[in-house]
Design a protein around this motif. Structure first.
Motif, PDB file in Angstrom:
ATOM      1  N   GLU A  44      -9.486  -1.055  -3.803  1.00 17.91           N
ATOM      2  CA  GLU A  44      -9.484  -0.341  -2.518  1.00 17.91           C
ATOM      3  C   GLU A  44     -10.438   0.844  -2.545  1.00 17.91           C
ATOM      4  O   GLU A  44     -10.546   1.546  -3.559  1.00 17.91           O
ATOM      5  CB  GLU A  44      -8.080   0.144  -2.170  1.00 17.91           C
ATOM      6  CG  GLU A  44      -8.012   0.937  -0.857  1.00 17.91           C
ATOM      7  CD  GLU A  44      -6.585   1.169  -0.381  1.00 17.91           C
ATOM      8  OE1 GLU A  44      -5.824   0.185  -0.280  1.00 17.91           O
ATOM      9  OE2 GLU A  44      -6.225   2.337  -0.126  1.00 17.91           O
TER      10      GLU A  44
ATOM     11  N   ARG B 209       0.834  -1.207   0.000  1.00 17.57           N
ATOM     12  CA  ARG B 209       0.000   0.000   0.000  1.00 17.57           C
ATOM     13  C   ARG B 209       0.869   1.257   0.000  1.00 17.57           C
ATOM     14  O   ARG B 209       0.568   2.230  -0.687  1.00 17.57           O
ATOM     15  CB  ARG B 209      -0.934   0.026   1.204  1.00 17.57           C
ATOM     16  CG  ARG B 209      -2.025  -1.034   1.202  1.00 17.57           C
ATOM     17  CD  ARG B 209      -3.092  -0.711   2.239  1.00 17.57           C
ATOM     18  NE  ARG B 209      -3.847   0.475   1.853  1.00 17.57           N
ATOM     19  CZ  ARG B 209      -3.619   1.689   2.313  1.00 17.57           C
ATOM     20  NH1 ARG B 209      -2.669   1.931   3.192  1.00 17.57           N
ATOM     21  NH2 ARG B 209      -4.364   2.704   1.900  1.00 17.57           N
TER      22      ARG B 209
ATOM     23  N   PHE C 240      -9.581   3.052   5.221  1.00 19.56           N
ATOM     24  CA  PHE C 240      -9.523   2.380   3.930  1.00 19.56           C
ATOM     25  C   PHE C 240     -10.030   0.951   4.071  1.00 19.56           C
ATOM     26  O   PHE C 240     -10.013   0.356   5.145  1.00 19.56           O
ATOM     27  CB  PHE C 240      -8.098   2.392   3.343  1.00 19.56           C
ATOM     28  CG  PHE C 240      -7.109   1.486   4.038  1.00 19.56           C
ATOM     29  CD1 PHE C 240      -7.027   0.132   3.705  1.00 19.56           C
ATOM     30  CD2 PHE C 240      -6.250   1.980   5.016  1.00 19.56           C
ATOM     31  CE1 PHE C 240      -6.123  -0.712   4.337  1.00 19.56           C
ATOM     32  CE2 PHE C 240      -5.343   1.146   5.668  1.00 19.56           C
ATOM     33  CZ  PHE C 240      -5.286  -0.200   5.329  1.00 19.56           C
TER      34      PHE C 240
ATOM     35  N   THR D 211      -9.573  -2.635   1.674  1.00 21.30           N
ATOM     36  CA  THR D 211      -8.885  -3.212   0.530  1.00 21.30           C
ATOM     37  C   THR D 211      -9.267  -4.677   0.346  1.00 21.30           C
ATOM     38  O   THR D 211      -9.313  -5.434   1.321  1.00 21.30           O
ATOM     39  CB  THR D 211      -7.351  -3.122   0.713  1.00 21.30           C
ATOM     40  OG1 THR D 211      -6.985  -1.772   0.984  1.00 21.30           O
ATOM     41  CG2 THR D 211      -6.622  -3.602  -0.530  1.00 21.30           C
TER      42      THR D 211
END
Length: 329
Positions: free
Chosen positions: A299, A227, A282, A284
């Protein structure tokens, strides 16, 4: 005589049709109602104020993982059983708790409306009720989340983006609301976003080699490195040398998942901007796409300072779950 014979045939046909129609008829159910992630709890008010209510709140109002501030999984409305009638019974997600000589815990589908999930918990004593709530809670939460995801998808699929960037770059289709716009499209990277009050909701996609993350002992750390490298390359901050990265203070949560029939890892956590005070949640999905010899990464992340983010992230989750892999991609 010919006319009379025709009349007999007509009457016989009508009788046969009438007999055919007299079988069991499908019951009409009105459409369910309620805000996304709302839960109607039907139980005696005294029970709600006591330990049984505490147990319900422990499970169904538990904080959503991966958000900067504590927000409950469901927005709960409690009503006594005598009020649960008419339009009130059309709530999409319902938890019905009752003291009864029977002891049970099960989930019913489309009882009063459609789509609808009703979790029923009964028990004679406090311990019976609490035990049955513990027993059914995880399954009920999963059922409620599924019906809420489906409802969110119904709502946003009424107006979808006609952009083909995900198809062109990755050979996938993704149902994205029409208000989302392409912010960046480069080799192996697509970014779409939408303006919301005081911030943005974002969707990004890229792919990794299929043999990425082969070491279970370093799995979480490798996800963070992935990431951070993508953020540094593609997601800049407001000033030079600032970029999106994974929050350093907390490790993300990782769960096994399945999406579009493929095994995946589901990751929840907090992103931040390296060198600048910006942050947010976030979500993902790292999808094992063996057919295409890759791991596809989808994501969603939100920037919405001073705002509740649960429902924003829930919508992003609902969007990502619509992914379909085009044949031959």
């Amino acid at each position: 005589m010919k006319k009379l014979g025709t009349l007999y045939i007509t009457i016989f046909t009508l009788v046969m049709l009438s007999c055919k129609d007299s079988g069991p008829k499908q019951r009409f159910l009105p459409p369910s109602t309620g805000g996304i992630n709302s839960l109607m709890v039907v139980m005696d008010t005294e029970l709600w104020k006591g330990g049984v209510g505490d147990k319900i709140r422990e499970h169904f109002a538990a904080p959503v993982l991966g958000l900067p501030q504590a927000e409950p999984q469901f927005t709960i409305t409690q009503i006594p059983p005598q009020v649960f009638k008419g339009a009130t019974a059309y709530s999409r997600s319902v938890l019905f708790v009752e003291q009864d000589s029977l002891s049970l815990a099960h989930i019913k589908t489309d009882v009063y409306a459609q789509p609808q999930k009703v979790a029923v918990v009964k028990g004679e004593t406090y311990n019976d009720l609490v035990g049955n709530i513990d027993a059914i809670a995880d399954k009920a939460i999963e059922s409620f989340k599924e019906v809420e995801i489906a409802e969110a998808q119904v709502r946003f699929t009424r107006s979808l983006s006609k952009e083909k960037v995900f198809e062109e770059e990755f050979g996938i289709s993704l149902k994205v609301p029409s208000l989302y716009k392409v912010g960046k499209h480069e080799k192996n990277f697509v970014w779409m976003d939408i303006q919301i009050p005081k911030g943005t909701m974002n969707i990004i996609a890229y792919q990794m080699p299929l043999n990425s993350f082969t070491n279970d002992s370093t799995f979480v750390g490798d996800i963070v490195k992935m990431r951070d490298s993508i953020g540094k390359r593609y997601v800049p901050g407001p000033y030079e040398d600032t970029f999106m990265m994974t929050e350093k203070a907390f490790s993300p949560y990782v769960f096994s998942a399945e999406i579009s029939g493929k095994k995946a890892a589901k990751v929840r956590g907090i992103w931040e901007i390296n060198g600048y005070p910006m942050a947010g949640p976030f979500l993902t999905y790292i999808i094992n796409d063996k057919e295409n010899n890759r791991k596809l990464v989808l994501e969603g992340f939100t920037f919405a300072p001073s705002a509740e983010k649960r429902d924003y992230m829930f919508e992003l989750d609902a969007i990502l779950r619509t992914v379909e892999f085009n044949k031959g991609s």
